[in-house]
Write an enzyme that holds these catalytic residues in place. Sequence first.
Site, PDB file in Angstrom:
ATOM      1  CG  HIS A  96      -2.069   0.917   1.086  1.00 35.89           C
ATOM      2  ND1 HIS A  96      -1.964   2.269   1.312  1.00 35.89           N
ATOM      3  CD2 HIS A  96      -3.337   0.671   0.687  1.00 35.89           C
ATOM      4  CE1 HIS A  96      -3.143   2.812   1.068  1.00 35.89           C
ATOM      5  NE2 HIS A  96      -3.984   1.876   0.683  1.00 35.89           N
ATOM      6  CG  ASP A 125      -8.793  -3.880  -2.571  1.00 38.76           C
ATOM      7  OD1 ASP A 125      -9.566  -3.432  -1.700  1.00 38.76           O
ATOM      8  OD2 ASP A 125      -8.618  -3.340  -3.675  1.00 38.76           O
TER       9      ASP A 125
HETATM   10  N1  ACO Z   1       3.927  -7.733  -4.432  1.00 36.01           N
HETATM   11  C1  ACO Z   1       5.271  -7.794  -4.548  1.00 36.01           C
HETATM   12  N2  ACO Z   1       6.092  -6.733  -4.425  1.00 36.01           N
HETATM   13  C2  ACO Z   1       5.517  -5.557  -4.163  1.00 36.01           C
HETATM   14  C3  ACO Z   1       4.139  -5.404  -3.999  1.00 36.01           C
HETATM   15  C4  ACO Z   1       3.334  -6.551  -4.153  1.00 36.01           C
HETATM   16  N3  ACO Z   1       2.010  -6.491  -4.035  1.00 36.01           N
HETATM   17  N4  ACO Z   1       3.858  -4.117  -3.735  1.00 36.01           N
HETATM   18  C5  ACO Z   1       5.032  -3.464  -3.728  1.00 36.01           C
HETATM   19  N5  ACO Z   1       6.035  -4.335  -3.986  1.00 36.01           N
HETATM   20  C6  ACO Z   1       7.455  -4.016  -4.026  1.00 36.01           C
HETATM   21  C7  ACO Z   1       7.832  -3.376  -5.343  1.00 36.01           C
HETATM   22  O1  ACO Z   1       8.204  -4.333  -6.317  1.00 36.01           O
HETATM   23  C8  ACO Z   1       8.982  -2.477  -4.932  1.00 36.01           C
HETATM   24  O2  ACO Z   1      10.117  -3.290  -4.783  1.00 36.01           O
HETATM   25  P1  ACO Z   1      11.575  -2.685  -5.108  1.00 36.01           P
HETATM   26  O3  ACO Z   1      11.775  -1.531  -4.171  1.00 36.01           O
HETATM   27  O4  ACO Z   1      12.491  -3.829  -4.841  1.00 36.01           O
HETATM   28  O5  ACO Z   1      11.530  -2.260  -6.542  1.00 36.01           O
HETATM   29  C9  ACO Z   1       8.582  -2.005  -3.529  1.00 36.01           C
HETATM   30  O6  ACO Z   1       7.712  -3.031  -3.037  1.00 36.01           O
HETATM   31  C10 ACO Z   1       7.840  -0.682  -3.522  1.00 36.01           C
HETATM   32  O7  ACO Z   1       6.813  -0.733  -4.496  1.00 36.01           O
HETATM   33  P2  ACO Z   1       6.123   0.560  -5.095  1.00 36.01           P
HETATM   34  O8  ACO Z   1       5.290   0.188  -6.258  1.00 36.01           O
HETATM   35  O9  ACO Z   1       7.148   1.636  -5.295  1.00 36.01           O
HETATM   36  O10 ACO Z   1       5.257   1.015  -3.871  1.00 36.01           O
HETATM   37  P3  ACO Z   1       4.007   1.920  -3.930  1.00 36.01           P
HETATM   38  O11 ACO Z   1       3.809   2.479  -2.598  1.00 36.01           O
HETATM   39  O12 ACO Z   1       4.067   2.870  -5.073  1.00 36.01           O
HETATM   40  O13 ACO Z   1       2.881   0.825  -4.313  1.00 36.01           O
HETATM   41  C11 ACO Z   1       0.919  -0.363  -4.624  1.00 36.01           C
HETATM   42  C12 ACO Z   1       1.658   0.670  -3.760  1.00 36.01           C
HETATM   43  C13 ACO Z   1       0.763   0.173  -6.038  1.00 36.01           C
HETATM   44  C14 ACO Z   1      -0.460  -0.584  -4.013  1.00 36.01           C
HETATM   45  C15 ACO Z   1       1.714  -1.694  -4.656  1.00 36.01           C
HETATM   46  O14 ACO Z   1       1.963  -2.155  -3.341  1.00 36.01           O
HETATM   47  C16 ACO Z   1       1.034  -2.757  -5.489  1.00 36.01           C
HETATM   48  O15 ACO Z   1       1.203  -2.790  -6.706  1.00 36.01           O
HETATM   49  N6  ACO Z   1       0.231  -3.679  -4.847  1.00 36.01           N
HETATM   50  C17 ACO Z   1      -0.511  -4.679  -5.554  1.00 36.01           C
HETATM   51  C18 ACO Z   1      -1.840  -4.118  -6.022  1.00 36.01           C
HETATM   52  C19 ACO Z   1      -2.810  -3.890  -4.900  1.00 36.01           C
HETATM   53  O16 ACO Z   1      -2.997  -4.719  -4.022  1.00 36.01           O
HETATM   54  N7  ACO Z   1      -3.493  -2.738  -4.968  1.00 36.01           N
HETATM   55  C20 ACO Z   1      -4.515  -2.371  -3.983  1.00 36.01           C
HETATM   56  C21 ACO Z   1      -4.042  -1.244  -3.156  1.00 36.01           C
HETATM   57  S1  ACO Z   1      -5.144  -0.920  -1.847  1.00 36.01           S
HETATM   58  C22 ACO Z   1      -6.462  -0.186  -2.555  1.00 36.01           C
HETATM   59  O17 ACO Z   1      -6.420   0.387  -3.595  1.00 36.01           O
HETATM   60  C23 ACO Z   1      -7.699  -0.303  -1.813  1.00 36.01           C
END
Ligand code: ACO
Length: 388
Positions: A270, A324
């Site tokens: 998140h 979610d």
């Molecule tokens: N699975 C695996 N790795 C992940 C995940 C995940 N779900 N989420 C983040 N990471 C990792 C990324 O690969 C990144 O790794 P790195 O630093 O080695 O490159 C690091 O964690 C940071 O990721 P970002 O995308 O920069 O973090 P951000 O805060 O922008 O992302 C997000 C938030 C988009 C929700 C992300 O966690 C994600 O894609 N999750 C999966 C989709 C999801 O569940 N969305 C629902 C969100 S809640 C809602 O909308 C109600």
Amino acid sequence: MGPEASPVYTGLKGIYVAKTSLSYIDDERRKILYRGYSIEDLAEHSTFEEVTYLLWFGKLPNKKELSEFKENLVTEREIPEEVVDIVNKLPKNAHPMDILKTGVAALGPFDSDLPSIWGQHIHERRAENLRIAMRIFSKMPAIMAYYYRMKENKDIVHPRKDLSHAANLLYMIWGREPNSIEAKLMDITLILHADHGFSASTFACLVTASTLSDLYSAVISGISALKGPLHGGASEQALKMLMEIGSPENAREYVKAKIERKERIMGFGHRVYKSYDPRVRILKKYIGMLAKETGQETLLNTALEVEEIMIELLGRKGIFPNMDFYSGQVYYMLGIPTEIFTPIFAISRISGWIGHVLEYWEQNILIRPRALYIGPMETRYTPLENRI
Ligand code: ACO
């Protein structure tokens, strides 16, 4: 100082762009407050209608205010025949969020308050905007339920005025009245999804609203942003993944392989929470009982195993299950079709979208950031015949 020296806040990570009194997310203490009230309290004691009133009007309603509010909402549940026709004529394989977006867009021209607000100062539009807000809020469930039933070749089920918002939603989807536990669980998920600060979809609503466009247009922007799998689309994807995994024993291999391929595990991570999503703790209080009642213990145990493995592998990066991951399971166990999970998220988040827009309009300022240009400069125009 030239623009090159300006910092660029890609994705607006960690940037505060406005003040709000609607919801407070405290990652450290793992708390969410709606106008000061904890979501735990609201989920247990309140209703979605009451929470919506709280978000729109800034206080919990007294008996009379709540009863008037609910009366206004229930009278707006039906949608015009023409909108039913439009929804029915859309391709049956279209994405349900596109159906919802089209349905809400089609409601706009039928709204008698919409033409009259043009040209009025934003502060003079509040009464009309509240009526419009109640219409959108109340009519979204019918758009979705009618679409779903028409697609399944079932007769549509018209809304009932004597049911709560949550119970009526289930009634229109299923064609039978939910029992009190089903209705309460639906109500809780609606409350937990009602608001969450400046999520991408809320911000999308605000960008549109800040131009002094109307609420329908703002909500359509929100629906469009919510559709994406990085936001609202995650619950459906997370459930699909759990189905694919099938049982707890397969979880480790599946999750490890996905992480090695640098793929995301939907329902985890998140932008704001780097510790545990408090909404998950609330859902977990109920999901065990629901899984037992519906014979879905394998699904839940698989989810719990995925959570444990993810925390072991990625917890140090601040990646934990988000709402979610579990809301999809609750919907599934309640018997809600997977394809309408994200629309149901929209049906919940409409409270926050509208609350934020109404709040933002009180001190509206056009949202118009800058992009740092990094392209070529002073490029000479080449006539078409000279280009290779
Ligand atoms: N699975 C695996 N790795 C992940 C995940 C995940 N779900 N989420 C983040 N990471 C990792 C990324 O690969 C990144 O790794 P790195 O630093 O080695 O490159 C690091 O964690 C940071 O990721 P970002 O995308 O920069 O973090 P951000 O805060 O922008 O992302 C997000 C938030 C988009 C929700 C992300 O966690 C994600 O894609 N999750 C999966 C989709 C999801 O569940 N969305 C629902 C969100 S809640 C809602 O909308 C109600």
